[in-house]
Design a protein around this motif. Structure first.
Motif, mmCIF file in Angstrom:
data_model
loop_
_atom_site.group_PDB
_atom_site.id
_atom_site.type_symbol
_atom_site.label_atom_id
_atom_site.label_comp_id
_atom_site.label_asym_id
_atom_site.label_seq_id
_atom_site.Cartn_x
_atom_site.Cartn_y
_atom_site.Cartn_z
ATOM 1 N N UNK A 53 11.311 -7.417 -0.116
ATOM 2 C CA UNK A 53 11.128 -6.001 -0.374
ATOM 3 C C UNK A 53 9.683 -5.622 -0.053
ATOM 4 N N UNK A 54 9.489 -4.429 0.463
ATOM 5 C CA UNK A 54 8.159 -3.914 0.770
ATOM 6 C C UNK A 54 7.896 -2.747 -0.170
ATOM 7 N N UNK A 55 6.791 -2.774 -0.909
ATOM 8 C CA UNK A 55 6.480 -1.661 -1.806
ATOM 9 C C UNK A 55 6.378 -0.345 -1.022
ATOM 10 N N UNK A 56 6.806 0.737 -1.648
ATOM 11 C CA UNK A 56 6.878 2.031 -0.982
ATOM 12 C C UNK A 56 5.520 2.479 -0.458
ATOM 13 N N UNK A 57 4.442 2.232 -1.209
ATOM 14 C CA UNK A 57 3.123 2.667 -0.733
ATOM 15 C C UNK A 57 2.735 1.935 0.554
ATOM 16 N N UNK A 58 3.162 0.682 0.703
ATOM 17 C CA UNK A 58 2.905 -0.043 1.951
ATOM 18 C C UNK A 58 3.710 0.543 3.110
ATOM 19 N N UNK A 59 4.932 0.934 2.829
ATOM 20 C CA UNK A 59 5.775 1.541 3.860
ATOM 21 C C UNK A 59 5.143 2.828 4.350
ATOM 22 N N UNK A 60 4.688 3.672 3.413
ATOM 23 C CA UNK A 60 4.040 4.923 3.806
ATOM 24 C C UNK A 60 2.776 4.663 4.612
ATOM 25 N N UNK A 65 0.028 4.743 9.814
ATOM 26 C CA UNK A 65 -0.725 4.005 10.834
ATOM 27 C C UNK A 65 -0.085 4.171 12.210
ATOM 28 N N UNK A 66 1.240 4.227 12.267
ATOM 29 C CA UNK A 66 1.941 4.385 13.543
ATOM 30 C C UNK A 66 1.760 5.788 14.113
#
Length: 68
Positions: A53-60, A65-66
């Motif tokens: 799982x990836x924490x939501x803040x990392x996803x944002x 960044x993209x």
């Protein structure tokens, strides 16, 4: 289960070649197909789930960044 009221159009040989259905029935069929596609995608995702799982803040952060 959907209740359909098809009308068949026959070709010159008397064979059924086309189907006409009311637009509300057609829309209901499209909605059902969309739901089935969602279920198929969910089942595929569950099958390939590694538990990571990836924490939501990392996803944002990754999305932002993209964009740059």
């Amino acid at each position: 289960m959907l209740t359909l009221h098809p009308q068949y159009i026959k070709d010159a040989n008397g064979d059924k070649s086309l189907v006409v259905i009311p637009v509300d029935e057609f829309d209901a069929i499209l909605e059902e197909l969309d739901d089935l596609e969602d279920i198929r995608l969910y089942d595929e995702a569950k099958k390939n789930d590694t538990g990571e799982r990836i924490p939501m803040d990392e996803v944002f952060s990754m999305i932002e960044a993209k964009r740059k």
